[in-house]
Design a protein around this motif. Structure first.
Motif, short mmCIF file in Angstrom:
data_model
loop_
_atom_site.label_atom_id
_atom_site.label_comp_id
_atom_site.label_asym_id
_atom_site.label_seq_id
_atom_site.Cartn_x
_atom_site.Cartn_y
_atom_site.Cartn_z
N THR B 86 0.84 -1.20 0.00
CA THR B 86 0.00 0.00 0.00
C THR B 86 0.88 1.26 0.00
OG1 THR B 86 -1.69 -1.23 1.20
CG2 THR B 86 -1.90 1.16 1.20
N VAL B 87 1.95 1.22 0.79
CA VAL B 87 2.89 2.33 0.81
C VAL B 87 3.51 2.51 -0.59
CG1 VAL B 87 5.04 3.18 1.82
CG2 VAL B 87 3.35 2.07 3.28
N LEU B 88 3.80 1.40 -1.24
CA LEU B 88 4.35 1.44 -2.60
C LEU B 88 3.38 2.11 -3.58
CD1 LEU B 88 6.81 0.37 -4.21
CD2 LEU B 88 5.52 -1.71 -4.66
N LYS B 89 2.10 1.81 -3.40
CA LYS B 89 1.07 2.45 -4.25
C LYS B 89 1.05 3.96 -4.03
CE LYS B 89 -2.39 -1.14 -4.59
NZ LYS B 89 -3.76 -1.48 -4.19
N ILE B 90 1.18 4.36 -2.76
CA ILE B 90 1.17 5.79 -2.44
C ILE B 90 2.36 6.47 -3.13
CG2 ILE B 90 1.46 7.48 -0.55
CD1 ILE B 90 -0.19 5.58 1.23
N ALA B 91 3.52 5.81 -3.13
CA ALA B 91 4.68 6.36 -3.84
C ALA B 91 4.36 6.55 -5.32
CB ALA B 91 5.88 5.43 -3.66
N GLY B 92 3.65 5.58 -5.90
CA GLY B 92 3.27 5.68 -7.31
C GLY B 92 2.38 6.88 -7.58
N ASP B 93 1.40 7.12 -6.69
CA ASP B 93 0.52 8.28 -6.85
C ASP B 93 1.29 9.59 -6.74
OD1 ASP B 93 -2.25 7.47 -7.37
OD2 ASP B 93 -2.12 6.40 -5.48
N LEU B 94 2.21 9.65 -5.81
CA LEU B 94 3.00 10.89 -5.64
C LEU B 94 3.87 11.14 -6.88
CD1 LEU B 94 3.98 10.54 -1.88
CD2 LEU B 94 2.40 12.22 -2.87
N GLU B 95 4.40 10.08 -7.45
CA GLU B 95 5.22 10.24 -8.65
C GLU B 95 4.36 10.78 -9.80
OE1 GLU B 95 6.97 9.40 -12.42
OE2 GLU B 95 5.32 8.19 -11.67
N ARG B 96 3.13 10.27 -9.92
CA ARG B 96 2.22 10.73 -10.98
C ARG B 96 1.83 12.20 -10.74
NH1 ARG B 96 2.17 10.27 -15.03
NH2 ARG B 96 -0.01 10.43 -15.55
N ILE B 97 1.63 12.59 -9.49
CA ILE B 97 1.32 13.99 -9.19
C ILE B 97 2.47 14.87 -9.69
CG2 ILE B 97 1.07 15.67 -7.29
CD1 ILE B 97 -0.57 13.54 -5.78
N GLY B 98 3.69 14.43 -9.46
CA GLY B 98 4.86 15.16 -9.95
C GLY B 98 4.84 15.30 -11.47
N ASP B 99 4.52 14.21 -12.17
CA ASP B 99 4.45 14.24 -13.63
C ASP B 99 3.43 15.26 -14.12
OD1 ASP B 99 6.33 12.36 -14.19
OD2 ASP B 99 4.92 10.74 -14.64
N LEU B 100 2.27 15.25 -13.47
CA LEU B 100 1.18 16.14 -13.90
C LEU B 100 1.55 17.60 -13.65
CD1 LEU B 100 -1.71 13.89 -12.58
CD2 LEU B 100 -1.36 14.51 -14.98
N ALA B 101 2.19 17.86 -12.49
CA ALA B 101 2.63 19.23 -12.19
C ALA B 101 3.71 19.67 -13.19
CB ALA B 101 3.14 19.30 -10.76
N LYS B 102 4.60 18.75 -13.51
CA LYS B 102 5.65 19.05 -14.49
C LYS B 102 5.04 19.44 -15.84
CE LYS B 102 8.96 16.30 -17.09
NZ LYS B 102 9.79 15.07 -17.07
N ASN B 103 3.98 18.74 -16.23
CA ASN B 103 3.32 19.06 -17.50
C ASN B 103 2.72 20.47 -17.47
OD1 ASN B 103 0.61 18.91 -19.28
ND2 ASN B 103 2.22 17.68 -20.23
N ILE B 104 2.18 20.87 -16.31
CA ILE B 104 1.67 22.25 -16.17
C ILE B 104 2.83 23.24 -16.34
CG2 ILE B 104 0.62 23.93 -14.58
CD1 ILE B 104 -0.92 21.55 -13.33
#
Lengths: 237, 237
Positions: B86-104
């Motif tokens: 579950t912690v690993l999944k949370i890391a995945g979501d945080l990484e995706r948040i970073g990607d989306l912010a980077k795109n902005i």
């Protein structure tokens, strides 16, 4: 470890592979249904696609649970663990492909009563066929653990990006020509972006196959071709 | 298992938590930078945001590797495994948040020389502040394992979706009013969609916190409010 345990572990791995193959089949089918629904303006087919995405979600949960039980029971070493975790990542990408295809199907429902300019649909169809072929190839490569085939898919994503760039420009041109096109074209814009993202997930799967076969990640960064985030398009002078 | 092993395992869990907290901090910062860059038309800040996303990717890889080594060494039972996964999944979501912010941030670069209608930026700012607050709350809830706080975040995503719907309509209206707005507004459309998706990932994290605390998933389906995929917007008559 006795022979029986070894055999069972391999059987469990085979079951895992079968579930992933099943997910791949569903993801492929969902993408075909969503695009056919969009092209034919077929709300019934669109609804079928929207509702069948739940199957993929369910399968991903089963894969996650199987992986946890396998690890707990078998206590695999680091290398075997990396293998299983890679398969788990592939399941995640297939589930995301299903989500993106489902979103296209929703858009197909929203525009089902519209007539749309033929060249737009041709562009969408062209791009989708390319991504469908890549998804098919990557799923074949996964079944046969063919890293070379996976590598070809990985390299060809740049062409999908190029196609997306040109479709994006075409869509903006339509919007600029006539404001009545804007609502429809926005759905196509997001739909095309979804196809491009399905291409990205297909590429992720290719990277993971490379890792499964060779035990190391692909060294180079993938050539990225989507320039639409970093370009501003203005009306023709 | 002797006391020393137990202690070490807990130390490893703490290291994992620290890495996740660090990822959360980076993700928050990246989102702030990306939106500030867009609002102030600051290409330098945008470039900082684009390049600092690599830190998040690196941290996610470290988390993945740590998880594999922890599991291989400690051979945790199914319940502990579920926690770690579950912690690993949370890391995945945080990484995706970073990607989306980077795109902005990339889009901020593309439109840095444009002047844009004030109400548009107000809408974007408003929506972003809400998502930023949710991200902050969910990261606090993660540190303190506060399932009630996580639940509040989970429930409030509907408001983000409602804000996105109204911003989406506003953007389409601008595009319909003047074709010269289309290029710029398309960046805002995708930017707003990214914020909405960051909200979705924040909600995923909230679900995972609930699971970490209670050991069961949130029973109900989350109320979903993004209607933009299923609506066709036409110019005002």
């Amino acid at each position: 470890m006795n022979e029986h345990t070894v055999k069972s572990y391999e059987e469990e791995l085979k079951l895992l592979d079968r579930r992933i193959a099943q997910m791949g089949g569903y993801a492929e089918k969902l993408l075909v249904q969503a695009m056919d629904a969009l092209e034919r303006r077929d709300p019934k087919l669109a609804e079928t696609a929207v509702s069948s995405d739940a199957m993929l979600d369910q399968l991903e949960r089963e894969v996650q649970e199987q992986v946890i039980l396998m690890i707990a029971r078998r206590q695999p070493l680091a290398n075997d663990l990396r293998h299983i975790m890679t398969v788990l990542k592939i399941a995640g990408d297939l589930e995301r492909i299903g989500d993106l295809a489902k979103n296209i199907a929703k858009r197909a429902l929203a525009v089902a009563t519209e007539s749309y300019p033929k060249p737009l649909m041709t562009g969408m169809r062209h791009m989708t066929e390319m991504v469908q072929a890549q998804l098919k190839d990557v799923l074949d490569a996964l079944t046969t653990l063919d890293a070379d085939k996976a590598m070809k898919v990985w390299l060809s994503d740049e062409q999908v990006d190029a196609m997306y760039n040109s479709l994006f420009r075409e869509l903006l041109t339509y919007m600029m020509e006539d404001p009545r096109n804007i609502g429809l074209c926005t759905h196509f814009l997001f739909g095309a972006k979804n196809i491009e993202r399905i291409g990205d997930h297909t590429t992720n799967i290719a990277e993971n196959i490379h890792y499964l076969v060779h035990g190391v990640p692909i060294a180079d960064d993938r050539p990225k071709g989507d320039r639409t985030s970093s370009t501003l398009i203005t009306p023709r002078q």
